[in-house]
Design an enzyme around this catalytic site. Structure first.
Site, mmCIF file in Angstrom:
data_model
loop_
_atom_site.group_PDB
_atom_site.id
_atom_site.type_symbol
_atom_site.label_atom_id
_atom_site.label_comp_id
_atom_site.label_asym_id
_atom_site.label_seq_id
_atom_site.Cartn_x
_atom_site.Cartn_y
_atom_site.Cartn_z
ATOM 1 N N GLU A 264 52.423 47.000 33.464
ATOM 2 C CA GLU A 264 51.432 48.048 33.255
ATOM 3 C C GLU A 264 50.606 48.266 34.526
ATOM 4 O O GLU A 264 50.325 47.331 35.270
ATOM 5 C CB GLU A 264 50.522 47.670 32.085
ATOM 6 C CG GLU A 264 51.308 47.587 30.788
ATOM 7 C CD GLU A 264 50.461 47.332 29.558
ATOM 8 O OE1 GLU A 264 50.665 48.028 28.557
ATOM 9 O OE2 GLU A 264 49.605 46.435 29.588
ATOM 10 N N CYS B 58 45.261 31.790 30.984
ATOM 11 C CA CYS B 58 43.815 31.773 30.695
ATOM 12 C C CYS B 58 43.603 32.062 29.209
ATOM 13 O O CYS B 58 44.266 32.928 28.640
ATOM 14 C CB CYS B 58 43.092 32.824 31.537
ATOM 15 S SG CYS B 58 43.249 32.524 33.310
ATOM 16 N N CYS C 22 43.054 35.886 27.960
ATOM 17 C CA CYS C 22 43.753 36.988 28.626
ATOM 18 C C CYS C 22 45.117 37.255 27.990
ATOM 19 O O CYS C 22 45.891 36.318 27.747
ATOM 20 C CB CYS C 22 43.935 36.640 30.107
ATOM 21 S SG CYS C 22 44.753 37.935 31.050
ATOM 22 N N GLY D 138 49.535 39.394 36.099
ATOM 23 C CA GLY D 138 50.036 38.428 37.074
ATOM 24 C C GLY D 138 48.969 37.935 38.023
ATOM 25 O O GLY D 138 47.836 38.418 38.034
ATOM 26 N N GLU D 139 49.355 36.937 38.808
ATOM 27 C CA GLU D 139 48.434 36.317 39.758
ATOM 28 C C GLU D 139 48.938 36.670 41.167
ATOM 29 O O GLU D 139 49.979 36.152 41.604
ATOM 30 C CB GLU D 139 48.421 34.795 39.514
ATOM 31 C CG GLU D 139 47.763 33.965 40.576
ATOM 32 C CD GLU D 139 46.335 34.412 40.959
ATOM 33 O OE1 GLU D 139 45.517 34.700 40.067
ATOM 34 O OE2 GLU D 139 46.068 34.468 42.163
ATOM 35 N N SER E 239 42.076 39.964 43.221
ATOM 36 C CA SER E 239 41.408 39.026 42.324
ATOM 37 C C SER E 239 42.335 37.851 42.064
ATOM 38 O O SER E 239 43.518 38.039 41.785
ATOM 39 C CB SER E 239 41.082 39.744 41.011
ATOM 40 O OG SER E 239 40.460 38.866 40.113
ATOM 41 N N LEU F 57 36.010 33.395 37.972
ATOM 42 C CA LEU F 57 35.361 32.093 37.793
ATOM 43 C C LEU F 57 35.345 31.721 36.310
ATOM 44 O O LEU F 57 35.915 30.715 35.893
ATOM 45 C CB LEU F 57 33.946 32.146 38.365
ATOM 46 C CG LEU F 57 33.236 30.808 38.420
ATOM 47 C CD1 LEU F 57 33.882 29.892 39.443
ATOM 48 C CD2 LEU F 57 31.746 30.993 38.726
ATOM 49 N N HIS F 58 34.652 32.523 35.562
ATOM 50 C CA HIS F 58 34.620 32.472 34.092
ATOM 51 C C HIS F 58 34.026 31.210 33.481
ATOM 52 O O HIS F 58 33.340 31.279 32.465
ATOM 53 C CB HIS F 58 35.998 32.751 33.488
ATOM 54 C CG HIS F 58 36.584 34.062 33.935
ATOM 55 N ND1 HIS F 58 35.832 35.205 34.087
ATOM 56 C CD2 HIS F 58 37.839 34.412 34.311
ATOM 57 C CE1 HIS F 58 36.600 36.191 34.519
ATOM 58 N NE2 HIS F 58 37.812 35.742 34.669
ATOM 59 N N ASN G 288 36.830 41.487 26.471
ATOM 60 C CA ASN G 288 37.567 42.550 25.786
ATOM 61 C C ASN G 288 38.480 41.902 24.753
ATOM 62 O O ASN G 288 39.254 40.996 25.092
ATOM 63 C CB ASN G 288 38.406 43.346 26.792
ATOM 64 C CG ASN G 288 37.535 44.188 27.708
ATOM 65 O OD1 ASN G 288 36.648 44.905 27.246
ATOM 66 N ND2 ASN G 288 37.757 44.085 29.012
ATOM 67 N N CYS H 78 40.197 45.100 31.261
ATOM 68 C CA CYS H 78 40.489 43.780 31.848
ATOM 69 C C CYS H 78 41.024 42.828 30.797
ATOM 70 O O CYS H 78 40.425 42.659 29.739
ATOM 71 C CB CYS H 78 39.220 43.133 32.389
ATOM 72 S SG CYS H 78 38.495 43.969 33.753
HETATM 73 N N1 SAH Z 1 45.299 36.735 37.936
HETATM 74 C C1 SAH Z 1 44.233 37.408 38.643
HETATM 75 C C2 SAH Z 1 44.307 38.901 38.472
HETATM 76 C C3 SAH Z 1 43.935 39.401 37.082
HETATM 77 S S1 SAH Z 1 42.456 40.211 37.246
HETATM 78 C C4 SAH Z 1 42.901 36.815 38.228
HETATM 79 O O1 SAH Z 1 42.897 35.990 37.326
HETATM 80 O O2 SAH Z 1 41.887 37.115 38.831
HETATM 81 C C5 SAH Z 1 41.962 40.541 35.635
HETATM 82 C C6 SAH Z 1 40.540 40.135 35.382
HETATM 83 O O3 SAH Z 1 40.247 40.322 33.979
HETATM 84 C C7 SAH Z 1 40.345 38.662 35.654
HETATM 85 O O4 SAH Z 1 39.067 38.420 36.140
HETATM 86 C C8 SAH Z 1 40.506 38.115 34.270
HETATM 87 O O5 SAH Z 1 40.017 36.840 34.170
HETATM 88 C C9 SAH Z 1 39.764 39.116 33.437
HETATM 89 N N2 SAH Z 1 40.090 39.042 32.021
HETATM 90 C C10 SAH Z 1 41.177 38.494 31.463
HETATM 91 N N3 SAH Z 1 41.134 38.605 30.134
HETATM 92 C C11 SAH Z 1 39.982 39.224 29.832
HETATM 93 C C12 SAH Z 1 39.381 39.652 28.611
HETATM 94 N N4 SAH Z 1 39.963 39.434 27.438
HETATM 95 N N5 SAH Z 1 38.200 40.276 28.676
HETATM 96 C C13 SAH Z 1 37.610 40.524 29.874
HETATM 97 N N6 SAH Z 1 38.138 40.160 31.049
HETATM 98 C C14 SAH Z 1 39.320 39.516 31.033
#
Ligand code: SAH
Length: 348
Positions: A95, A119, A122, A165-166, A197, A221-222, A296, A339
Site C-alpha cells: 500500500e 510492533c 501495528c 515495512g522497515e 522512519s 519510540l513509542h 489508530n 499510521c
Molecule cells: N517501520 C518504520 C516505518 C513505519 S512508520 C517505523 O517503525 O518507524 C509508521 C508509523 O506509524 C510508525 O511510527 C509506527 O510505529 C506508527 N504506528 C504503527 N501502528 C500504529 C497505530 N495503530 N496507530 C498509530 N500509529 C501507529
C-alpha cells in the site's frame, strides 16, 4: 550487447545508466533524456521517448522493464487521502498513500512486503515479513503518486518512508530509491522534504549519519522506558531503549541535525503521568521534535485511543518539561490509510 544485470531500468542510478549506455556503444547523454522521460515526464514505456533514436528505444525495451504497477484498488478518503493497493509481479500487495494538505502533498511509501518487527499496535507486522521491495518497486510507487497528485493541482512535494515495512531492514534499496527521489535529474525532491522512519535499528542509524545526505530522521519510540518499549516493540530486546537514545544523541552530534520522535498515544499505556516523567529524564538535553500519534484502531489489538483532553494534557506536560510536542491528526482512517493501519494482504 552486454546483458544488464538489472531488469527494471528504475533499478539504475543515473551514473549506472550512463555506464550501461556507454558499455553498449551509446552516448552517455542519453541517460539524461531517459531519466527526464521516466522521472519528470512520467513515461511508462520507452515508446514516447521521441528524442531517443528508435533503434535504441527498441534495444532498451528488450533489455528492461518499464511499466506501471498493477493497481488493485484505489480508495479515496473523505479528507482526500488516497490509498493505492498495488499488486506486484509476484502478487505481493503493498500500500502507498497520497496525503494532500494545504501547504504540502506527501507520499507515504512502503519498503517491504510485510514486516518482521511485530510492533504490538501495528497492522503491517501481523502477517509477518515476505520480502524486500526492489529500488524500482519503491520508486514506482512515487511515480504513481506523482501522477495522481497532478490531478489535485498540487504537485508532490514531500516523501515519508512510513508505509509498510522497515526501511532500515532494506537499507540498500531504500537508499538507492532516496537518491533517485532526491536527484535533480530524477524526481528532484529536496532531501529536507524526505523523511525516513525507523523502529530503531541502531547500526543503520549510524550508517545513515555517514551517507552525507540531509534527509530527516524519525524514530518510532513509542515506549517511555526500557520495560514499556520491550512490551510494545520486540525490536527493543535487540536494540534497547537506552542504547537507542544514546545512538540518537550521537547522530545529532555527528550530523548537527534534529531528530523527530514518534510516540504513540495509547490510553492507560503510553499516555500517562508516569510516561511523561520518564520521557523527561530520557530526553534531558536533547533538542528534538516529538510527534504524538493517537493510536489508530487495528482490530487485532485491544488498545484504546485516549480522549482529546487526555492527549492534550500529556502534550502540555511534555512541553512543561521542555519537550516540543505536537499531536498528529490522523488522516485517512476511513479507508484504513492512517499510521499503522497499512497491511500487505488484501484481506483487510
Ligand atoms: N517501520 C518504520 C516505518 C513505519 S512508520 C517505523 O517503525 O518507524 C509508521 C508509523 O506509524 C510508525 O511510527 C509506527 O510505529 C506508527 N504506528 C504503527 N501502528 C500504529 C497505530 N495503530 N496507530 C498509530 N500509529 C501507529
Amino acid at each position: 550487447m552486454i546483458q544488464p544485470s538489472v531488469k527494471d531500468i528504475r533499478d539504475f542510478s543515473f551514473e549506472e545508466l550512463q555506464e550501461y549506455l556507454t558499455s553498449i556503444g551509446e552516448k552517455s547523454f542519453r541517460a539524461s533524456q531517459i531519466f527526464e522521460w521516466i522521472y519528470q515526464k512520467g513515461a511508462w514505456s520507452f515508446d514516447p521517448m521521441t528524442n531517443v533514436p528508435e533503434i535504441l528505444r527498441q534495444k532498451l525495451a528488450q533489455a528492461f522493464i518499464l511499466k506501471p504497477h498493477k493497481i488493485d484498488r484505489k480508495e479515496i478518503s473523505q479528507d482526500g487521502t488516497t490509498k493505492f493497493l498495488f499488486d506486484l509481479d509476484d502478487h505481493q500487495k503493498v500500500e502507498t498513500v497520497l496525503i494532500p494538505a494545504a501547504t504540502r502533498t506527501t507520499i507515504c511509501i512502503s519498503t517491504q512486503a510485510g514486516c518482521k518487527f511485530g510492533c504490538r499496535f501495528c497492522a503491517s507486522g501481523i502477517g509477518g515479513w515476505i520480502r524486500n521491495l526492489s529500488c524500482a518497486e519503491i520508486i514506482t510507487q512515487v511515480l504513481h503518486v506523482k501522477e495522481e497528485a497532478l490531478k489535485h493541482d498540487n504537485p508532490l512535494s514531500h516523501v515519508v518512508f512510513m508505509g509498510i515495512g522497515e526501511p532500515f531492514d532494506n537499507f540498500d534499496n531504500f537508499m538507492k530509491a532516496i537518491r533517485l527521489i532526491n536527484d535533480q535529474r530524477g524526481i528532484n525532491i529536496g532531501a529536507r522534504r524526505i523523511t525516513v522512519s525507523t523502529c530503531g535499528v541502531i547500526p543503520k542509524i549510524k550508517q545513515l549519519a555517514n551517507e552525507g545526505i540531509q534527509i530527516e530522521l524519525a524514530i518510532s519510540l513509542h515506549g517511555y522506558d526500557n520495560a514499556s518499549r520491550n512490551i510494545l516493540m520486540p525490536v527493543n530486546r535487540k536494540y534497547p531503549f537506552d542504547d537507542l537514545i544514546a545512538a540518537c544523541r550521537e547522530y545529532i552530534q555527528a550530523t548537527k541535525r534534529q531528530i523527530t520522535f514518534e510516540y504513540i498515544l495509547i490510553k492507560d499505556v503510553t499516555c500517562t503521568d508516569k510516561a511523561a516523567e520518564s520521557l523527561k529524564k530520557a530526553f534531558r538535553g536533547i533538542i528534538c521534535k516529538m510527534n504524538l500519534i493517537p493510536y489508530n484502531p487495528v482490530s487485532e489489538f485491544d488498545h484504546k485511543t485516549p480522549s482529546t483532553q487526555e492527549m492534550q494534557a500529556f502534550r502540555n506536560r511534555l512541553e512543561q518539561f521542555g519537550i516540543l510536542a505536537t499531536i498528529r491528526s490522523p488522516r485517512g482512517r476511513d479507508v484504513a490509510a492512517a499510521c499503522g493501519q497499512l497491511r500487505h494482504a488484501t484481506s483487510n
